[in-house]
Design a protein around this motif. Sequence first.
Motif, PDB file in Angstrom:
ATOM      1  N   THR A   2       1.498 -82.080 -48.094  1.00 47.18           N
ATOM      2  CA  THR A   2       0.152 -82.544 -48.411  1.00 47.18           C
ATOM      3  C   THR A   2      -0.832 -81.461 -48.002  1.00 47.18           C
ATOM      4  OG1 THR A   2       0.713 -84.872 -48.123  1.00 47.18           O
ATOM      5  CG2 THR A   2      -1.599 -84.292 -47.909  1.00 47.18           C
ATOM      6  N   SER A   3      -1.725 -81.125 -48.914  1.00 47.50           N
ATOM      7  CA  SER A   3      -2.760 -80.127 -48.662  1.00 47.50           C
ATOM      8  C   SER A   3      -4.098 -80.853 -48.584  1.00 47.50           C
ATOM      9  CB  SER A   3      -2.773 -79.111 -49.797  1.00 47.50           C
ATOM     10  OG  SER A   3      -3.818 -78.195 -49.616  1.00 47.50           O
ATOM     11  N   VAL A   4      -4.850 -80.592 -47.517  1.00 47.30           N
ATOM     12  CA  VAL A   4      -6.166 -81.202 -47.335  1.00 47.30           C
ATOM     13  C   VAL A   4      -7.198 -80.083 -47.221  1.00 47.30           C
ATOM     14  CG1 VAL A   4      -7.597 -82.747 -45.960  1.00 47.30           C
ATOM     15  CG2 VAL A   4      -5.114 -83.118 -46.060  1.00 47.30           C
ATOM     16  N   LYS A   5      -8.118 -80.058 -48.176  1.00 45.89           N
ATOM     17  CA  LYS A   5      -9.199 -79.071 -48.166  1.00 45.89           C
ATOM     18  C   LYS A   5     -10.484 -79.811 -47.830  1.00 45.89           C
ATOM     19  CE  LYS A   5     -11.726 -75.832 -51.046  1.00 45.89           C
ATOM     20  NZ  LYS A   5     -11.903 -75.320 -52.415  1.00 45.89           N
ATOM     21  N   PHE A   6     -11.122 -79.412 -46.733  1.00 44.26           N
ATOM     22  CA  PHE A   6     -12.407 -80.003 -46.365  1.00 44.26           C
ATOM     23  C   PHE A   6     -13.524 -79.169 -46.972  1.00 44.26           C
ATOM     24  CE2 PHE A   6      -9.776 -82.200 -43.390  1.00 44.26           C
ATOM     25  CZ  PHE A   6     -10.375 -83.441 -43.312  1.00 44.26           C
ATOM     26  N   LEU A   7     -14.511 -79.849 -47.515  1.00 44.26           N
ATOM     27  CA  LEU A   7     -15.652 -79.207 -48.166  1.00 44.26           C
ATOM     28  C   LEU A   7     -16.835 -79.211 -47.215  1.00 44.26           C
ATOM     29  CD1 LEU A   7     -15.317 -81.129 -51.553  1.00 44.26           C
ATOM     30  CD2 LEU A   7     -14.244 -78.943 -50.904  1.00 44.26           C
ATOM     31  N   ALA A   8     -17.562 -78.102 -47.162  1.00 48.35           N
ATOM     32  CA  ALA A   8     -18.727 -77.980 -46.280  1.00 48.35           C
ATOM     33  C   ALA A   8     -19.895 -77.427 -47.074  1.00 48.35           C
ATOM     34  CB  ALA A   8     -18.406 -77.082 -45.100  1.00 48.35           C
ATOM     35  N   ASP A   9     -21.111 -77.744 -46.614  1.00 41.73           N
ATOM     36  CA  ASP A   9     -22.312 -77.296 -47.312  1.00 41.73           C
ATOM     37  C   ASP A   9     -23.220 -76.426 -46.449  1.00 41.73           C
ATOM     38  OD1 ASP A   9     -23.455 -79.080 -45.527  1.00 41.73           O
ATOM     39  OD2 ASP A   9     -24.211 -80.445 -47.056  1.00 41.73           O
ATOM     40  N   GLY A  10     -22.738 -75.911 -45.359  1.00 40.22           N
ATOM     41  CA  GLY A  10     -23.563 -75.096 -44.471  1.00 40.22           C
ATOM     42  C   GLY A  10     -24.165 -75.883 -43.322  1.00 40.22           C
ATOM     43  N   LYS A  11     -24.287 -77.185 -43.478  1.00 44.01           N
ATOM     44  CA  LYS A  11     -24.805 -78.049 -42.412  1.00 44.01           C
ATOM     45  C   LYS A  11     -23.696 -78.886 -41.787  1.00 44.01           C
ATOM     46  CE  LYS A  11     -29.304 -78.564 -44.604  1.00 44.01           C
ATOM     47  NZ  LYS A  11     -30.236 -79.519 -45.220  1.00 44.01           N
ATOM     48  N   GLY A  12     -22.568 -78.949 -42.443  1.00 41.08           N
ATOM     49  CA  GLY A  12     -21.458 -79.765 -41.959  1.00 41.08           C
ATOM     50  C   GLY A  12     -20.541 -80.136 -43.101  1.00 41.08           C
ATOM     51  N   LEU A  13     -19.610 -81.001 -42.811  1.00 38.64           N
ATOM     52  CA  LEU A  13     -18.670 -81.445 -43.832  1.00 38.64           C
ATOM     53  C   LEU A  13     -19.379 -82.340 -44.843  1.00 38.64           C
ATOM     54  CD1 LEU A  13     -15.505 -82.219 -41.679  1.00 38.64           C
ATOM     55  CD2 LEU A  13     -16.079 -80.138 -42.928  1.00 38.64           C
ATOM     56  N   CYS A  14     -18.985 -82.197 -46.116  1.00 42.34           N
ATOM     57  CA  CYS A  14     -19.585 -83.011 -47.178  1.00 42.34           C
ATOM     58  C   CYS A  14     -18.531 -83.597 -48.105  1.00 42.34           C
ATOM     59  CB  CYS A  14     -20.617 -82.217 -47.961  1.00 42.34           C
ATOM     60  SG  CYS A  14     -19.946 -80.800 -48.850  1.00 42.34           S
ATOM     61  N   GLY A  15     -17.258 -83.392 -47.802  1.00 43.45           N
ATOM     62  CA  GLY A  15     -16.224 -83.976 -48.652  1.00 43.45           C
ATOM     63  C   GLY A  15     -14.845 -83.447 -48.325  1.00 43.45           C
ATOM     64  N   PHE A  16     -13.897 -83.851 -49.180  1.00 48.36           N
ATOM     65  CA  PHE A  16     -12.511 -83.424 -49.006  1.00 48.36           C
ATOM     66  C   PHE A  16     -11.759 -83.549 -50.316  1.00 48.36           C
ATOM     67  CE2 PHE A  16     -12.686 -87.942 -47.920  1.00 48.36           C
ATOM     68  CZ  PHE A  16     -11.658 -88.480 -48.670  1.00 48.36           C
ATOM     69  N   GLU A  17     -10.666 -82.800 -50.396  1.00 46.28           N
ATOM     70  CA  GLU A  17      -9.729 -82.913 -51.500  1.00 46.28           C
ATOM     71  C   GLU A  17      -8.327 -82.931 -50.918  1.00 46.28           C
ATOM     72  OE1 GLU A  17      -8.495 -80.803 -55.711  1.00 46.28           O
ATOM     73  OE2 GLU A  17     -10.179 -80.010 -54.567  1.00 46.28           O
ATOM     74  N   ILE A  18      -7.593 -83.966 -51.230  1.00 45.48           N
ATOM     75  CA  ILE A  18      -6.229 -84.128 -50.730  1.00 45.48           C
ATOM     76  C   ILE A  18      -5.300 -84.110 -51.935  1.00 45.48           C
ATOM     77  CG2 ILE A  18      -4.619 -85.628 -49.495  1.00 45.48           C
ATOM     78  CD1 ILE A  18      -7.074 -86.779 -48.011  1.00 45.48           C
ATOM     79  N   SER A  19      -4.236 -83.320 -51.850  1.00 43.33           N
ATOM     80  CA  SER A  19      -3.272 -83.282 -52.946  1.00 43.33           C
ATOM     81  C   SER A  19      -1.864 -83.111 -52.400  1.00 43.33           C
ATOM     82  CB  SER A  19      -3.604 -82.144 -53.917  1.00 43.33           C
ATOM     83  OG  SER A  19      -3.567 -80.911 -53.253  1.00 43.33           O
ATOM     84  N   GLY A  20      -0.903 -83.563 -53.188  1.00 44.91           N
ATOM     85  CA  GLY A  20       0.498 -83.421 -52.834  1.00 44.91           C
ATOM     86  C   GLY A  20       1.043 -84.617 -52.077  1.00 44.91           C
ATOM     87  N   HIS A  21       2.324 -84.542 -51.796  1.00 44.56           N
ATOM     88  CA  HIS A  21       3.029 -85.584 -51.042  1.00 44.56           C
ATOM     89  C   HIS A  21       3.613 -84.979 -49.773  1.00 44.56           C
ATOM     90  CE1 HIS A  21       2.816 -88.873 -53.877  1.00 44.56           C
ATOM     91  NE2 HIS A  21       3.135 -88.049 -54.855  1.00 44.56           N
ATOM     92  N   SER A  22       3.587 -85.744 -48.709  1.00 52.56           N
ATOM     93  CA  SER A  22       4.136 -85.273 -47.434  1.00 52.56           C
ATOM     94  C   SER A  22       5.649 -85.366 -47.386  1.00 52.56           C
ATOM     95  CB  SER A  22       3.547 -86.091 -46.277  1.00 52.56           C
ATOM     96  OG  SER A  22       2.159 -85.911 -46.217  1.00 52.56           O
ATOM     97  N   SER A  23       6.245 -86.200 -48.241  1.00 54.43           N
ATOM     98  CA  SER A  23       7.696 -86.367 -48.211  1.00 54.43           C
ATOM     99  C   SER A  23       8.376 -85.369 -49.143  1.00 54.43           C
ATOM    100  CB  SER A  23       8.087 -87.800 -48.579  1.00 54.43           C
ATOM    101  OG  SER A  23       7.485 -88.187 -49.777  1.00 54.43           O
TER     102      SER A  23
END
Length: 110
Positions: A2-23
């Motif tokens: 599983t890949s988790v990409k956190f999105l930021a806007d310069g002031k802090g986190l503003c979102g995320f994208e999660i893809s894939g399976h851990s198994s």
Amino acid sequence: MTSVKFLADGKGLCGFEISGHSSKNSDDETGKIVCAAVSSAAYMAANTIIEIVCDKCEVEVDEAKMYLKVNTPSDKTRVVLDGLYLHLKELSGQYDNNIRLHGGAEDVKD
């Protein structure tokens, strides 16, 4: 993985994208548990932001993918996203063969 990409806007986190399976396969019990933990945390964060905080979001959910981005995040949304980041960072420390994090709170420049 599983890949988790956190999105930021310069002031802090503003979102995320999660893809894939851990198994790795249908017999990978640890991977299934990790996948369920990641999914549950992501849905709780998304539902809290959308239904409790009431920030407007771009959301996309598909097989093995969840994307959430808040264009104008409130302080409450940033706290929820910081909490999700911390939770998934701890999980990735325990299950580094199942989860990979990209971005995060320490990547945000003031």
